[in-house]
Write a protein that holds these residues in place. Structure first.
Motif, PDB file in Angstrom:
ATOM      1  N   CYS A  36     -12.776  12.079  31.158  1.00  0.00           N
ATOM      2  CA  CYS A  36     -12.260  13.412  30.845  1.00  0.00           C
ATOM      3  C   CYS A  36     -10.778  13.388  30.484  1.00  0.00           C
ATOM      4  CB  CYS A  36     -12.490  14.351  32.034  1.00  0.00           C
ATOM      5  SG  CYS A  36     -11.454  13.926  33.448  1.00  0.00           S
ATOM      6  N   CYS A  52      -8.352   9.053  33.155  1.00  0.00           N
ATOM      7  CA  CYS A  52      -9.797   8.957  33.365  1.00  0.00           C
ATOM      8  C   CYS A  52     -10.481   8.750  32.014  1.00  0.00           C
ATOM      9  CB  CYS A  52     -10.310  10.234  34.032  1.00  0.00           C
ATOM     10  SG  CYS A  52     -12.100  10.314  34.117  1.00  0.00           S
ATOM     11  N   CYS A  72     -11.219  11.684  40.588  1.00  0.00           N
ATOM     12  CA  CYS A  72     -10.591  12.316  39.416  1.00  0.00           C
ATOM     13  C   CYS A  72     -10.687  13.829  39.566  1.00  0.00           C
ATOM     14  CB  CYS A  72     -11.297  11.873  38.138  1.00  0.00           C
ATOM     15  SG  CYS A  72     -10.813  12.845  36.706  1.00  0.00           S
ATOM     16  N   GLY A 101     -10.295  15.977  37.321  1.00  0.00           N
ATOM     17  CA  GLY A 101     -10.862  16.609  36.135  1.00  0.00           C
ATOM     18  C   GLY A 101     -12.373  16.650  36.171  1.00  0.00           C
ATOM     19  N   CYS A 102     -13.002  15.552  36.534  1.00  0.00           N
ATOM     20  CA  CYS A 102     -14.463  15.487  36.424  1.00  0.00           C
ATOM     21  C   CYS A 102     -15.136  14.971  37.702  1.00  0.00           C
ATOM     22  CB  CYS A 102     -14.857  14.600  35.250  1.00  0.00           C
ATOM     23  SG  CYS A 102     -14.427  12.871  35.487  1.00  0.00           S
ATOM     24  N   SER A 124     -15.085  12.154  39.084  1.00  0.00           N
ATOM     25  CA  SER A 124     -15.499  10.754  39.126  1.00  0.00           C
ATOM     26  C   SER A 124     -14.874  10.080  40.341  1.00  0.00           C
ATOM     27  CB  SER A 124     -15.014  10.024  37.877  1.00  0.00           C
ATOM     28  OG  SER A 124     -15.711  10.446  36.753  1.00  0.00           O
TER      29      SER A 124
HETATM   30 ZN   LIG Z   1     -12.261  12.477  34.957  1.00  0.00          ZN
END
Ligand SMILES: [Zn+2]
Ligand SMILES: [Zn+2]
Length: 241
Positions: free
Chosen positions: A134, A131, A145, A147-148, A150
Motif C-alpha cells: 500500500c 510497504c 503496516c 496502511g493495510c 500487513s
Molecule cells: Zn501496507
C-alpha cells in the motif's frame, strides 16, 4: 565558591530557536516549542537553549579546554523542548557531544529543506521502509503496516522458521545415519578393523544422541537463517486481518 555559568545571550538563544524553525532538535521529538497561551496577550514557551557542553564546572559534558566565550557561543548550544533538555542532561553517556551535534545538524537541515519549500519525505526524516502493498511508510521496529495491516517481519516469518527447523533436522538426521552406516564399513576396509554396523552403539544411545543432535541442528539452522534475513529489508505479509 561561586560557580560561574557561561550563559547564552538573549540574541544567541533567539537565533538558535529560529535556525530550527522553533522545533525541538531531537529528531525523534521535533515538537513545536511555542504556542498560544490562555492569556491572549501571552505565548507559551517550552523551548530551551541547552548547552552542548555544560555552562559551568561539574555540569554534564563539561569541557575545561573551552574558553568562556566558546562555552556561551551559539556553536555550543542546541534548541530543545524542556523534556529533551532534561533528557540529555540526565544521561551524558548516552547523550554524548557527538550525538547532540548530529541532532543539531539534522534539525537545521530539515528546517532548511522545509523553508526552501521542498517536501520532506518520511524516509528523509526517519529510518524505515515503504510497504510494498500500500506504499505506506513504516518506521523501523513497527510490526504492523498502518496502511493495510500487513504484518512486518524483520527476520524469519513463523512459517519460514518452522520450515528452516525441519530442513536443519532432516539434513542432520540423514548425515548422522549416513556417517554411522558408512563409517564402520569404511574403517574396516581401510585399516582392517572390525567395527560392527552403527559402531555397535546400543540402540538407546544411538537414538538419544541422534535425537539431540537433530533437534539442536534444527534450531541452529533456523537461527542462522533468521540472522541472515535480518540484514535484508523486512517482509510485509498481508494478513487475514
Ligand atoms: Zn501496507
Ligand atoms: Zn523534544
Amino acid at each position: 565558591m561561586y560557580n560561574k555559568r557561561d550563559e547564552f545571550t538573549e540574541k544567541t538563544k533567539k537565533i538558535m530557536q529560529q535556525r530550527v524553525g522553533n522545533c525541538c532538535s531531537n529528531p525523534h521529538c521535533r515538537c513545536l516549542t511555542t504556542g498560544p497561551n490562555h492569556n491572549p496577550e501571552k505565548a507559551t514557551n517550552i523551548g530551551v537553549a541547552a548547552h552542548i557542553t555544560a555552562a559551568s564546572e561539574n555540569g554534564p559534558r563539561y569541557d575545561a579546554s573551552l574558553s568562556s566565550e566558546d562555552r556561551s557561543s551559539i556553536l555550543n548550544g542546541i534548541w530543545l523542548c524542556q523534556n529533551c533538555s532534561k533528557l540529555i542532561d540526565s544521561d551524558q553517556n548516552t547523550y554524548t557531544v557527538g550525538l547532540i551535534q548530529r541532532w543539531k545538524a539534522h534539525s537545521e537541515e530539515m528546517t532548511r529543506l522545509s523553508i526552501e519549500g521542498r517536501e520532506l519525505k518520511p524516509d528523509q526524516q526517519y529510518e524505515g521502509y515503504f510497504c510494498p502493498h500500500c506504499d505506506t511508510f513504516c518506521k523501523t521496529g513497527v510490526s504492523v503496516c498502518l496502511g493495510c495491516n500487513s504484518d512486518i517481519y524483520y527476520g524469519s516469518t513463523p512459517a519460514a522458521w518452522r520450515q528452516d527447523v525441519q530442513i536443519g533436522m532432516m539434513t542432520s538426521a540423514l548425515l548422522y545415519i549416513a556417517i554411522l552406516l558408512f563409517l564402520p564399513d569404511h574403517l574396516n576396509s581401510q585399516i582392517n578393523t572390525s567395527f560392527p554396523l552403527f559402531l555397535g552403539l546400543p540402540f538407546m544411545v544411538f537414538f538419544i544422541t541422534g535425537a539431540t543432535i537433530t533437534i539442536l541442528s534444527g534450531i541452529w539452522f533456523a537461527k542462522k537463517k533468521d540472522t541472515e534475513r535480518r540484514s535484508n529489508p523486512p517482509l510485509f505479509v498481508r494478513g487475514r486481518h
